[in-house]
Design a protein around this motif. Structure first.
Motif, PDB file in Angstrom:
ATOM      1  N   ALA A  19      46.316  39.906  76.269  1.00  0.00           N
ATOM      2  CA  ALA A  19      46.220  39.270  74.950  1.00  0.00           C
ATOM      3  C   ALA A  19      46.081  40.310  73.845  1.00  0.00           C
ATOM      4  O   ALA A  19      46.787  40.257  72.831  1.00  0.00           O
ATOM      5  N   LEU A  20      45.188  41.268  74.020  1.00  0.00           N
ATOM      6  CA  LEU A  20      44.992  42.295  72.991  1.00  0.00           C
ATOM      7  C   LEU A  20      46.214  43.202  72.867  1.00  0.00           C
ATOM      8  O   LEU A  20      46.578  43.611  71.762  1.00  0.00           O
ATOM      9  N   LEU A  23      49.026  41.422  70.878  1.00  0.00           N
ATOM     10  CA  LEU A  23      48.659  40.949  69.544  1.00  0.00           C
ATOM     11  C   LEU A  23      49.487  41.569  68.422  1.00  0.00           C
ATOM     12  O   LEU A  23      49.868  40.889  67.475  1.00  0.00           O
ATOM     13  N   GLU A  24      49.814  42.825  68.520  1.00  0.00           N
ATOM     14  CA  GLU A  24      50.568  43.525  67.471  1.00  0.00           C
ATOM     15  C   GLU A  24      52.041  43.665  67.812  1.00  0.00           C
ATOM     16  O   GLU A  24      52.708  44.589  67.356  1.00  0.00           O
ATOM     17  N   PHE A  28      53.180  38.062  69.937  1.00  0.00           N
ATOM     18  CA  PHE A  28      51.802  37.807  69.531  1.00  0.00           C
ATOM     19  C   PHE A  28      51.316  36.401  69.864  1.00  0.00           C
ATOM     20  O   PHE A  28      50.133  36.189  70.101  1.00  0.00           O
ATOM     21  N   ASP A  29      52.199  35.420  69.900  1.00  0.00           N
ATOM     22  CA  ASP A  29      51.761  34.048  70.165  1.00  0.00           C
ATOM     23  C   ASP A  29      52.035  33.604  71.601  1.00  0.00           C
ATOM     24  O   ASP A  29      51.827  32.446  71.935  1.00  0.00           O
ATOM     25  N   VAL A  31      50.414  33.547  74.425  1.00  0.00           N
ATOM     26  CA  VAL A  31      49.072  33.705  74.968  1.00  0.00           C
ATOM     27  C   VAL A  31      48.971  33.003  76.318  1.00  0.00           C
ATOM     28  O   VAL A  31      49.406  31.866  76.469  1.00  0.00           O
TER      29      VAL A  31
END
Length: 192
Positions: A19-20, A23-24, A28-29, A31
């Motif tokens: 997830a981390l 993120l960038e 990013f979505d 999950v």
């Protein structure tokens, strides 16, 4: 830092690292709340530093030609996840995970690796630096609001609020101009 096989007790830290790490990025979505499990034999690796998972790599192996991979007529392995925790990026952890994957894949008589990614230039550059070749692409379109196609029928019963589509045609630039969020999904392969 140690590269080792994933264990079920790693799942919570695996999910956090993924997830981390994503993120960038253009993912990013995307999950996940739990780690994926694979139908076919897989190679699942983690990089561990001071007891924490700082990198992950999952690859699912073909059991017959093109069962998992899309491109070649030989046994391949699809890289589903490769990610390094943001606090540990640019320290060659991704390369170390990849080298371990290549070693294990060769022992399993895997002939090539396949990976799909989106349009983050730094991610593409990483694959190219590690001797992957770009072989194909398509567009992944996310639609909202007035970008969505209209649904026939009683509007009070169903209303489309979000959608996504794949575009494999030749007029990619026109599609990119029509929608706000469009990613080019690209396929890379590496012969072992």
């Amino acid at each position: 830092m140690e590269i080792r096989h994933y264990k079920p007790s790693d799942e919570k830290d695996w999910v956090r690292c993924r997830a981390l790490s994503f993120l960038e990025t253009a993912y990013f979505d995307n999950v996940l709340r739990e780690k994926e499990h694979y139908e076919n034999p897989s190679i699942e690796l983690v990089a561990v530093s001071e007891g924490k998972i700082v990198g992950i790599l999952d690859a699912e192996c073909d059991t017959t030609e093109n069962r998992v991979c899309t491109g070649k007529k030989e046994k391949g392995a699809m890289i589903w996840h490769i990610a390094v925790h943001p606090d540990f990026q640019r320290k060659t952890i991704g390369e170390k995970l990849l080298k371990e994957l290549e070693k294990i894949a060769a022992q399993k008589q895997v002939m090539y690796l396949e990976a799909w990614t989106r349009d983050d230039q730094w991610v593409r550059a990483w694959y190219e630096k590690n001797h992957f070749k770009l072989v194909s692409s398509y567009l992944h379109i996310f639609m909202e609001g007035n970008e969505l196609p209209k649904i026939e029928g009683n509007k009070s019963e169903m209303q489309l609020v979000q959608g996504w589509a794949h575009y494999t045609g030749e007029n990619k630039e026109a599609v990119k101009e029509k929608f706000k969020r469009v990613h080019e999904c690209v396929c890379y392969t590496k012969v072992l």
